[in-house]
Motif scaffolding. Structure first.
Motif, short mmCIF file in Angstrom:
data_model
loop_
_atom_site.label_atom_id
_atom_site.label_comp_id
_atom_site.label_asym_id
_atom_site.label_seq_id
_atom_site.Cartn_x
_atom_site.Cartn_y
_atom_site.Cartn_z
N GLU A 186 0.83 -1.15 0.04
CA GLU A 186 0.02 -0.01 0.21
C GLU A 186 0.83 1.24 0.08
O GLU A 186 0.59 2.32 -0.50
CB GLU A 186 -0.79 -0.01 1.24
CG GLU A 186 -2.10 -0.95 1.15
CD GLU A 186 -3.08 -1.21 2.35
OE1 GLU A 186 -2.86 -0.11 3.23
OE2 GLU A 186 -3.87 -2.04 2.54
N TYR A 187 2.11 1.15 0.78
CA TYR A 187 2.90 2.41 0.90
C TYR A 187 3.32 2.57 -0.63
O TYR A 187 3.52 3.94 -1.05
CB TYR A 187 4.05 2.09 1.66
CG TYR A 187 3.58 2.23 3.11
CD1 TYR A 187 3.85 3.57 3.97
CD2 TYR A 187 3.45 0.80 3.76
CE1 TYR A 187 3.34 3.19 5.39
CE2 TYR A 187 2.90 0.96 5.20
CZ TYR A 187 2.95 2.17 5.78
OH TYR A 187 2.60 2.04 7.23
N ALA A 188 3.74 1.50 -1.40
CA ALA A 188 4.18 1.72 -2.86
C ALA A 188 3.20 2.30 -3.69
O ALA A 188 3.50 3.18 -4.44
CB ALA A 188 4.91 0.30 -3.37
N ARG A 189 2.08 1.76 -3.63
CA ARG A 189 0.82 2.24 -4.51
C ARG A 189 0.76 3.74 -4.36
O ARG A 189 0.36 4.54 -5.19
CB ARG A 189 -0.39 1.50 -4.39
CG ARG A 189 -0.45 0.13 -4.94
CD ARG A 189 -1.60 -0.58 -4.73
NE ARG A 189 -1.78 -1.83 -5.43
CZ ARG A 189 -2.80 -2.73 -4.93
NH1 ARG A 189 -3.59 -2.42 -4.06
NH2 ARG A 189 -2.72 -3.93 -5.42
N ASP A 190 0.65 4.10 -3.22
CA ASP A 190 0.47 5.54 -2.94
C ASP A 190 1.54 6.34 -2.75
O ASP A 190 1.58 7.63 -2.17
CB ASP A 190 -0.20 5.79 -1.18
CG ASP A 190 -1.62 4.96 -1.29
OD1 ASP A 190 -1.99 4.96 -2.36
OD2 ASP A 190 -1.91 4.66 0.03
N GLU A 191 2.82 5.94 -2.96
CA GLU A 191 4.21 6.57 -2.98
C GLU A 191 4.52 7.22 -1.92
O GLU A 191 5.01 8.46 -1.81
CB GLU A 191 4.08 7.46 -4.34
CG GLU A 191 3.90 6.78 -5.69
CD GLU A 191 4.00 7.70 -6.69
OE1 GLU A 191 4.13 8.88 -6.77
OE2 GLU A 191 4.12 7.40 -8.03
N MET A 192 4.38 6.37 -0.66
CA MET A 192 4.80 6.88 0.50
C MET A 192 5.99 6.28 1.16
O MET A 192 6.19 5.08 0.60
CB MET A 192 3.47 6.58 1.50
CG MET A 192 2.31 7.57 1.23
SD MET A 192 0.77 6.57 2.02
CE MET A 192 1.46 6.78 3.91
N PRO A 193 6.88 6.94 1.90
CA PRO A 193 7.99 6.43 2.42
C PRO A 193 7.54 5.32 3.61
O PRO A 193 6.46 5.31 4.03
CB PRO A 193 8.74 7.39 3.19
CG PRO A 193 7.46 8.37 3.41
CD PRO A 193 6.56 8.40 2.43
#
Length: 221
Positions: A186-193
């Motif tokens: 989910e972090y990857a999809r939302d481009e979050m660290p």
């Protein structure tokens, strides 16, 4: 007529596809985006094998391809972990296992486009693997201890230990990889660290607690 003209000029002709990446408004008419998924799939088929993984890592249109690539890496790591039980060095199995799992995290991060500045190294793995052993039952923990002990039993030695230790190491690596993938995608999809080491272990622990039977079944335990 334009797509047909483009195909006549293109080399290879199979690579020419009409695509609109974003929805477009023309007055009151809204034209939905189209063609991106097909373009990704067509590109993947036309690329040489050596470049396919790099393309999957770079593209963001088809997340299912990223997850499939990560799943393949988990299977390869599990096979390597199972083989590591045969390393004829005291402590070699454990050292190799940590290295394989650290490598697996790096592979998953690369596929998903994530960066992880600091995982805590061995402490990260020891913390979560301890939780993993507790969650998946005493049978795995006993098997791991027995595996280490069997390496020093005359007449049995490394071959017998590898049969038991390899199965457990492969299963633990499969569970570890799948829990990690589900915790970070989910972090990857939302481009979050990614969160801190402690927060990530907590998230993985909650994920494991909520879907323990699912992960154990994936590992074939």
């Amino acid at each position: 007529e334009m797509p047909e003209a483009a195909r006549r000029l293109a080399a290879p002709t199979a690579g020419a596809l009409p695509v609109m990446a974003d929805t477009k408004k023309l007055g009151r008419t809204e034209i939905p985006a189209y063609g991106v998924d097909e373009l990704v799939e067509r590109t993947l088929k036309m690329l040489p094998e050596a470049q396919r993984t790099a393309f999957i890592c770079a593209q963001h249109a088809r997340w299912d391809l990223k997850e499939q690539a990560a799943a393949r890496k988990i299977k390869l790591a599990a096979a390597a972990a199972a083989s590591s039980a045969a390393i004829p060095i005291p402590g070699g199995h454990s050292v190799a296992l940590v290295g394989i799992q650290m490598g697996l995290i790096a592979e998953i991060n690369t596929i998903l486009g994530l960066t992880l500045q600091e995982t805590g190294g061995h402490d990260f793995f020891k913390g979560f693997i301890g939780i993993l052993l507790a969650q998946t039952g005493g049978r795995a923990a006993c098997g791991r201890a027995l595996s280490e002990a069997l390496k020093f039993v005359p007449g049995l030695g490394w071959a017998g230990a590898a049969v038991i230790g390899g199965t457990i190491a492969g299963a633990l690596t499969t569970i570890f990889g799948n829990v990690y993938l589900d915790s970070v995608k989910e972090y990857a999809r939302d481009e979050m660290p990614l969160p801190s080491q402690g927060q990530l272990v907590e998230r993985m622990t909650r994920m494991l607690e909520a879907r323990r039977d699912h992960y154990v079944q994936q590992a074939g335990s």
